[in-house]
Design a protein around this motif. Structure first.
Motif, mmCIF file in Angstrom:
data_model
loop_
_atom_site.group_PDB
_atom_site.id
_atom_site.type_symbol
_atom_site.label_atom_id
_atom_site.label_comp_id
_atom_site.label_asym_id
_atom_site.label_seq_id
_atom_site.Cartn_x
_atom_site.Cartn_y
_atom_site.Cartn_z
ATOM 1 N N GLU A 1 -1.013 28.214 -25.543
ATOM 2 C CA GLU A 1 -1.645 27.022 -26.087
ATOM 3 C C GLU A 1 -3.095 26.945 -25.615
ATOM 4 O O GLU A 1 -3.472 27.514 -24.593
ATOM 5 C CB GLU A 1 -0.897 25.784 -25.610
ATOM 6 C CG GLU A 1 -0.906 25.608 -24.097
ATOM 7 C CD GLU A 1 0.339 24.921 -23.596
ATOM 8 O OE1 GLU A 1 0.355 23.675 -23.551
ATOM 9 O OE2 GLU A 1 1.304 25.627 -23.257
ATOM 10 N N GLY A 2 -3.918 26.197 -26.353
ATOM 11 C CA GLY A 2 -5.312 26.035 -25.974
ATOM 12 C C GLY A 2 -5.449 25.418 -24.592
ATOM 13 O O GLY A 2 -4.826 24.397 -24.276
ATOM 14 N N THR A 3 -6.278 26.041 -23.767
ATOM 15 C CA THR A 3 -6.404 25.688 -22.357
ATOM 16 C C THR A 3 -7.871 25.478 -22.023
ATOM 17 O O THR A 3 -8.708 26.341 -22.286
ATOM 18 C CB THR A 3 -5.813 26.811 -21.482
ATOM 19 O OG1 THR A 3 -4.428 26.981 -21.823
ATOM 20 C CG2 THR A 3 -5.941 26.500 -20.014
ATOM 21 N N SER A 4 -8.191 24.339 -21.442
ATOM 22 C CA SER A 4 -9.596 23.994 -21.252
ATOM 23 C C SER A 4 -10.222 24.717 -20.063
ATOM 24 O O SER A 4 -9.628 24.800 -18.985
ATOM 25 C CB SER A 4 -9.760 22.488 -21.054
ATOM 26 O OG SER A 4 -11.132 22.176 -20.882
ATOM 27 N N PRO B 1 -3.183 21.771 -20.855
ATOM 28 C CA PRO B 1 -3.505 22.391 -19.574
ATOM 29 C C PRO B 1 -4.972 22.777 -19.457
ATOM 30 O O PRO B 1 -5.674 22.977 -20.452
ATOM 31 C CB PRO B 1 -2.628 23.642 -19.571
ATOM 32 C CG PRO B 1 -2.491 23.992 -21.016
ATOM 33 C CD PRO B 1 -2.464 22.684 -21.756
ATOM 34 N N GLY B 2 -5.407 22.882 -18.230
ATOM 35 C CA GLY B 2 -6.707 23.458 -17.924
ATOM 36 C C GLY B 2 -6.521 24.751 -17.151
ATOM 37 O O GLY B 2 -5.419 25.095 -16.717
ATOM 38 N N CYS B 3 -7.631 25.460 -16.992
ATOM 39 C CA CYS B 3 -7.654 26.616 -16.096
ATOM 40 C C CYS B 3 -9.060 26.705 -15.509
ATOM 41 O O CYS B 3 -9.830 27.614 -15.810
ATOM 42 C CB CYS B 3 -7.282 27.899 -16.839
ATOM 43 S SG CYS B 3 -7.062 29.347 -15.757
ATOM 44 N N PHE B 4 -9.380 25.685 -14.699
ATOM 45 C CA PHE B 4 -10.702 25.659 -14.076
ATOM 46 C C PHE B 4 -10.644 25.328 -12.584
ATOM 47 O O PHE B 4 -11.685 25.153 -11.952
ATOM 48 C CB PHE B 4 -11.644 24.692 -14.809
ATOM 49 C CG PHE B 4 -11.116 23.294 -15.005
ATOM 50 C CD1 PHE B 4 -11.200 22.353 -13.997
ATOM 51 C CD2 PHE B 4 -10.557 22.914 -16.218
ATOM 52 C CE1 PHE B 4 -10.720 21.057 -14.179
ATOM 53 C CE2 PHE B 4 -10.091 21.623 -16.425
ATOM 54 C CZ PHE B 4 -10.165 20.691 -15.400
ATOM 55 N N ASN B 5 -9.430 25.250 -12.030
ATOM 56 C CA ASN B 5 -9.328 25.059 -10.581
ATOM 57 C C ASN B 5 -8.110 25.802 -10.042
ATOM 58 O O ASN B 5 -7.288 26.331 -10.797
ATOM 59 C CB ASN B 5 -9.288 23.569 -10.220
ATOM 60 C CG ASN B 5 -8.092 22.830 -10.802
ATOM 61 O OD1 ASN B 5 -6.982 23.363 -10.855
ATOM 62 N ND2 ASN B 5 -8.299 21.580 -11.215
#
Length: 361
Positions: free
Chosen positions: A55-58, A70-74
């Motif tokens: 899925e699209g992940t920021s 979801p994010g993937c920045f930390n």
């Protein structure tokens, strides 16, 4: 049915066991934008796919426009994604992270503290509403135009996200330049009204996407990077524009120059959008030198035929994977597919997410 659908394929550094791709699909199950054990179960259940695209992940607090994505920045988010990659790899699957910054397709109440609704230009989204937990559908506010500093920061965020993805065990990443999100917002003259080096003519409108591609490739290598595009798509108030073909052909050339491993072409005709002309699909097929992923309303027979005739090397399936975790086995055995329950596509919890049954072996 063509045996090519089940043939292996080398995708850059990644060996795929078949040509069936699980398309990226927003499912809104992350907890405070952090991937969790339930998401690991969901993706692990579908590891029969030759390739899973998440899925699209920021890549940024500013890109979390929808609730529970979801994010993937930390580090916490990367640790959550590691649960997912380990579950998929344990079953012999391969998985790419789709990096999606929502840009103007957002609402402040879906963003963490300090997050901003950013876009190339202050162009209103007049026909689209955004769901906010506890508040139902809300009007989307006018976005803040990005400064040069904002653009520079965003490029760095994409590269950092890609590195975190690789550190979390992903086999690669997909840049989401489709469906009206930030990368396409720069490509599209309807949402990009800038008069500086990032707006106006075709090359300027491509500059942000080019910068993102080059930064991500410099960080993790082009053989682990794909991109998704949607020429003629109408999602999130986009639609055709005067030089839409030339824009996407030039983007394909930039992808060649940067060594991207695949180009993923979206066609949402099956969901009620206008059809994507065969002419642009043919142009992209001829221009791009890497692997082409076709998507849009495919069944197993049509997918096999299009692979046989060279329209693409891979075919992506979306909603059939929601309700058929064992979709590849069902295709292989010509077994009946279960229909998905649309009312649970975006709801929190396991119902309609990890409770679809598989056929007995």
């Amino acid at each position: 049915m063509s045996s090519q659908l089940f043939a292996p394929l080398t995708l850059g550094k990644t060996e795929l066991k078949n040509r069936i791709v699980m398309a990226p699909m927003t499912r809104n199950r992350a907890t405070n934008n952090v991937p969790n054990e339930m998401m690991a179960v969901y993706y692990g259940q579908r590891a029969e796919a030759g390739l899973i695209i998440t899925e699209g992940t920021s890549p940024s607090p500013n890109g979390l426009g929808y609730p529970r994505i979801p994010g993937c920045f930390n580090a916490e988010q990367a640790a959550g994604w590691k649960l997912v990659t380990e579950a998929v790899h344990a079953k012999g699957g391969k998985i790419f992270l789709q990096i999606m910054h929502t840009g103007r397709v957002s609402h402040p109440d879906n963003l963490p503290a300090g997050g901003r609704v950013l876009a190339p230009s202050a162009v209103e989204m007049s026909q689209t509403l955004m769901y906010v937990d506890g508040k139902d559908q809300q009007s989307i506010p006018l976005p803040t135009p990005m400064t040069i500093g904002d653009i520079t920061d965003a490029v760095a965020e994409y590269a950092n996200c890609a590195q975190l993805a690789i550190d979390a065990g992903f086999d690669g990443v997909e840049l989401h330049a489709a469906n009206g999100y930030l990368l396409e917002q720069f490509l599209h003259p309807g949402s990009n009204k800038r008069d500086d080096q990032f707006g106006g003519n075709l090359e300027n409108r491509l500059r942000f996407v080019r910068n993102v591609i080059e930064a991500v490739v410099a960080r993790i290598g082009g053989d682990r990077v794909g991109i998704r595009v949607s020429p003629y798509g109408v999602f999130n108030e986009t639609g055709a524009f005067d030089d839409v073909d030339a824009t996407h052909v030039r983007l394909a050339e930039i992808c060649n120059e940067s060594g991207l491993v695949y180009l993923h072409v979206v066609d949402h005709e099956g969901m009620g959008a206008p059809p994507v002309p065969e002419e642009i699909k043919t142009k992209l097929r001829k221009t791009f030198k890497g692997i082409l992923i076709q998507s849009g309303n495919y069944d197993a027979v049509k997918a096999g035929v299009d692979i046989e005739v060279g329209k693409g090397e891979l075919v992506a399936f979306g909603r059939p994977f929601i309700s058929n975790p064992d979709l590849v086995s069902r295709f292989r055995g010509a077994r009946q597919l279960q229909l998905p329950e649309q009312e649970t596509f975006y709801t929190p919890g396991p119902v309609g997410y990890i409770d679809y049954p598989v056929l007995p072996v």
